[in-house]
Design a protein around this motif. Structure first.
Motif, PDB file in Angstrom:
ATOM      1  N   THR A 185       0.808  -1.222   0.000  1.00  0.00           N
ATOM      2  CA  THR A 185       0.000   0.000   0.000  1.00  0.00           C
ATOM      3  C   THR A 185       0.846   1.279   0.000  1.00  0.00           C
ATOM      4  OG1 THR A 185      -0.142  -0.051   2.432  1.00  0.00           O
ATOM      5  CG2 THR A 185      -1.892  -1.155   1.190  1.00  0.00           C
ATOM      6  N   TRP A 186       2.164   1.135  -0.087  1.00  0.00           N
ATOM      7  CA  TRP A 186       3.060   2.293  -0.100  1.00  0.00           C
ATOM      8  C   TRP A 186       2.727   3.211  -1.266  1.00  0.00           C
ATOM      9  CZ3 TRP A 186       6.232   5.007   2.715  1.00  0.00           C
ATOM     10  CH2 TRP A 186       7.215   5.808   2.115  1.00  0.00           C
ATOM     11  N   GLU A 215       0.797  -7.817  12.110  1.00  0.00           N
ATOM     12  CA  GLU A 215       0.763  -6.843  11.009  1.00  0.00           C
ATOM     13  C   GLU A 215      -0.648  -6.689  10.464  1.00  0.00           C
ATOM     14  OE1 GLU A 215       4.495  -6.438   8.547  1.00  0.00           O
ATOM     15  OE2 GLU A 215       4.519  -8.607   8.908  1.00  0.00           O
ATOM     16  N   GLY A 216      -1.608  -7.284  11.164  1.00  0.00           N
ATOM     17  CA  GLY A 216      -3.009  -7.079  10.826  1.00  0.00           C
ATOM     18  C   GLY A 216      -3.503  -5.811  11.498  1.00  0.00           C
ATOM     19  N   PHE A 217      -4.742  -5.835  11.926  1.00  0.00           N
ATOM     20  CA  PHE A 217      -5.329  -4.640  12.538  1.00  0.00           C
ATOM     21  C   PHE A 217      -5.197  -4.629  14.054  1.00  0.00           C
ATOM     22  CE2 PHE A 217      -8.104  -4.810   8.578  1.00  0.00           C
ATOM     23  CZ  PHE A 217      -7.321  -3.877   7.918  1.00  0.00           C
ATOM     24  N   ASP A 218      -4.655  -5.704  14.628  1.00  0.00           N
ATOM     25  CA  ASP A 218      -4.459  -5.763  16.073  1.00  0.00           C
ATOM     26  C   ASP A 218      -3.023  -5.430  16.439  1.00  0.00           C
ATOM     27  OD1 ASP A 218      -7.054  -6.532  16.509  1.00  0.00           O
ATOM     28  OD2 ASP A 218      -6.595  -8.683  16.591  1.00  0.00           O
ATOM     29  N   LEU A 219      -2.842  -4.853  17.601  1.00  0.00           N
ATOM     30  CA  LEU A 219      -1.507  -4.571  18.111  1.00  0.00           C
ATOM     31  C   LEU A 219      -0.942  -5.796  18.809  1.00  0.00           C
ATOM     32  CD1 LEU A 219      -2.067  -1.031  19.685  1.00  0.00           C
ATOM     33  CD2 LEU A 219      -0.884  -1.550  17.544  1.00  0.00           C
ATOM     34  N   ALA A 231      -1.919   6.086  17.307  1.00  0.00           N
ATOM     35  CA  ALA A 231      -1.130   6.288  16.089  1.00  0.00           C
ATOM     36  C   ALA A 231      -0.805   4.955  15.427  1.00  0.00           C
ATOM     37  CB  ALA A 231       0.157   7.042  16.423  1.00  0.00           C
ATOM     38  N   ARG A 232      -0.481   3.950  16.237  1.00  0.00           N
ATOM     39  CA  ARG A 232      -0.166   2.634  15.678  1.00  0.00           C
ATOM     40  C   ARG A 232      -1.381   2.026  14.971  1.00  0.00           C
ATOM     41  NH1 ARG A 232       4.651   0.391  17.354  1.00  0.00           N
ATOM     42  NH2 ARG A 232       5.657   1.313  19.188  1.00  0.00           N
ATOM     43  N   LEU A 233      -2.542   2.149  15.600  1.00  0.00           N
ATOM     44  CA  LEU A 233      -3.756   1.601  14.992  1.00  0.00           C
ATOM     45  C   LEU A 233      -4.107   2.318  13.694  1.00  0.00           C
ATOM     46  CD1 LEU A 233      -5.936   1.026  18.186  1.00  0.00           C
ATOM     47  CD2 LEU A 233      -4.918  -0.736  16.708  1.00  0.00           C
ATOM     48  N   THR A 234      -3.899   3.613  13.674  1.00  0.00           N
ATOM     49  CA  THR A 234      -4.146   4.384  12.453  1.00  0.00           C
ATOM     50  C   THR A 234      -3.227   3.939  11.335  1.00  0.00           C
ATOM     51  OG1 THR A 234      -4.901   6.306  13.724  1.00  0.00           O
ATOM     52  CG2 THR A 234      -4.175   6.697  11.457  1.00  0.00           C
ATOM     53  N   GLU A 235      -1.958   3.719  11.675  1.00  0.00           N
ATOM     54  CA  GLU A 235      -0.999   3.256  10.673  1.00  0.00           C
ATOM     55  C   GLU A 235      -1.367   1.873  10.150  1.00  0.00           C
ATOM     56  OE1 GLU A 235       3.810   2.450  10.152  1.00  0.00           O
ATOM     57  OE2 GLU A 235       2.970   2.882  12.131  1.00  0.00           O
ATOM     58  N   LYS A 236      -1.792   0.990  11.031  1.00  0.00           N
ATOM     59  CA  LYS A 236      -2.185  -0.350  10.613  1.00  0.00           C
ATOM     60  C   LYS A 236      -3.370  -0.313   9.652  1.00  0.00           C
ATOM     61  CE  LYS A 236      -0.561  -3.132  14.504  1.00  0.00           C
ATOM     62  NZ  LYS A 236      -0.063  -4.262  13.705  1.00  0.00           N
TER      63      LYS A 236
END
Length: 312
Positions: A185-186, A215-219, A231-236
């Motif tokens: 998605t880059w 690397e899914g939607f969970d931390l 911020a991490r969740l937004t990036e994911k």
């Protein structure tokens, strides 16, 4: 005319040699690592696994080969040569240069990594491709005999993005493409433009895609506290690494390619690297490939299905 080596040396462990090779077109110097197997050379030449981000992965790859290659009946791993491309540094990465070298064209410009640094540019993938396919291959003819029909390419993250771009633009260059945690998605998923134009050749490369569980939607459990959670969740949600890799697997399978996808349990984007390197060895040098589950068949296994449903 091939590039000229401006320096060389040898690591003390594993028999890895390295050459600082000058790009015959641009003059840029990159480090090429070479590990020949400790076995009689096949008549056709050695199958080889080429690895991007060579500084970060060559040691892992060699150690895994040394530990497994001597026992093929117990590991299903045949001997093969390892070729890794990196930079003249003792660091694992040269982030500035890899941004350019591994970024598919056309690329973009970004602010410096640090104050006073140079503007970061992407989009130099064509230069790296020419360096690999012309300069490095020609240079290595004086050092090892390779089987041109049995070459594999591995990349992780940006390297995985580059590996897929190579598939779409130089489909005949490698028999196997292994893309771990590829940054599909880059730059607004610009890679998908290359996928759309891709026409699989008669002898299409085999493709292995993978990503870490976190690397899914969970931390990851250790990331679920602190100020960076949002911020991490937004990036994911933006990178969608697992979902994008699975979607790519489906798209390539629909085009007739042999494709496999794996989610590596309890691994993050960076911790996944040694696991992915080991799997790349199997994908490149497996003696018996009949047990490999191909997409979409592999998607029916519980671990893959659960991950897929969770991410979508």
């Amino acid at each position: 005319m091939s590039g000229a080596a401006v320096d060389q040396g040898q690591w003390t462990v594993g028999g890895i040699r390295w050459f600082d090779l000058r790009d015959s077109a641009t003059g840029a110097v990159r480090r090429v690592f070479l590990w020949p197997p400790p076995a009689p050379e096949p008549e056709a030449g050695w199958p080889a696994l080429w690895l991007m981000d060579g500084n970060a992965v060559i040691g892992t790859a060699v150690d895994a080969m040394r530990a497994q290659g001597f026992w093929p009946s117990g590991t299903n791993l045949g001997w093969g040569a390892l070729i890794a491309v990196g930079y003249p540094t003792d660091d694992a990465y040269d982030s500035f240069r890899r941004s350019w070298d591994l970024g598919p064209p056309p690329g973009r410009s970004y602010p410096p990594f640090y104050e006073g640094g140079l503007e970061v540019k992407t989009g130099g993938g064509s230069e790296m491709a020419r360096f690999l396919l012309e300069d490095v291959r020609e240079f290595l003819t004086d050092h090892i005999h390779l089987d041109p029909k049995n070459q594999s390419l591995f990349g992780h993250s940006f390297g995985g993005l580059f590996a897929l771009w190579m598939l779409f633009n130089h489909a005949g260059a490698f028999r196997n493409i292994i893309a771990a945690s590829p940054a599909i998605t880059w730059e607004d998923s610009a890679l998908l433009n290359h996928l759309e134009a891709f026409v699989a050749p008669e002898t299409a490369p085999r493709v292995h895609l993978s990503a870490g569980e976190w690397e899914g939607f969970d931390l990851a459990p250790f990331q679920r506290g602190g100020d960076e959670v949002k911020a991490r969740l937004t990036e994911k949600a933006s990178t969608r690494t697992i979902a994008a890799a699975q979607e790519m697997a489906s798209a390539l399978s629909a085009r007739g390619l042999d494709v496999a996808y794996e989610t590596y349990t309890d691994e993050t984007h960076m911790s996944v690297l040694p696991v992915a390197v080991n799997r790349a060895l199997s994908w490149a040098f497996a003696i018996d490939r009949s047990h490999f589950d191909l997409w979409p068949t592999s998607a029916q296994t519980p671990s893959i299905t659960q991950t897929f449903e969770k991410d979508i």
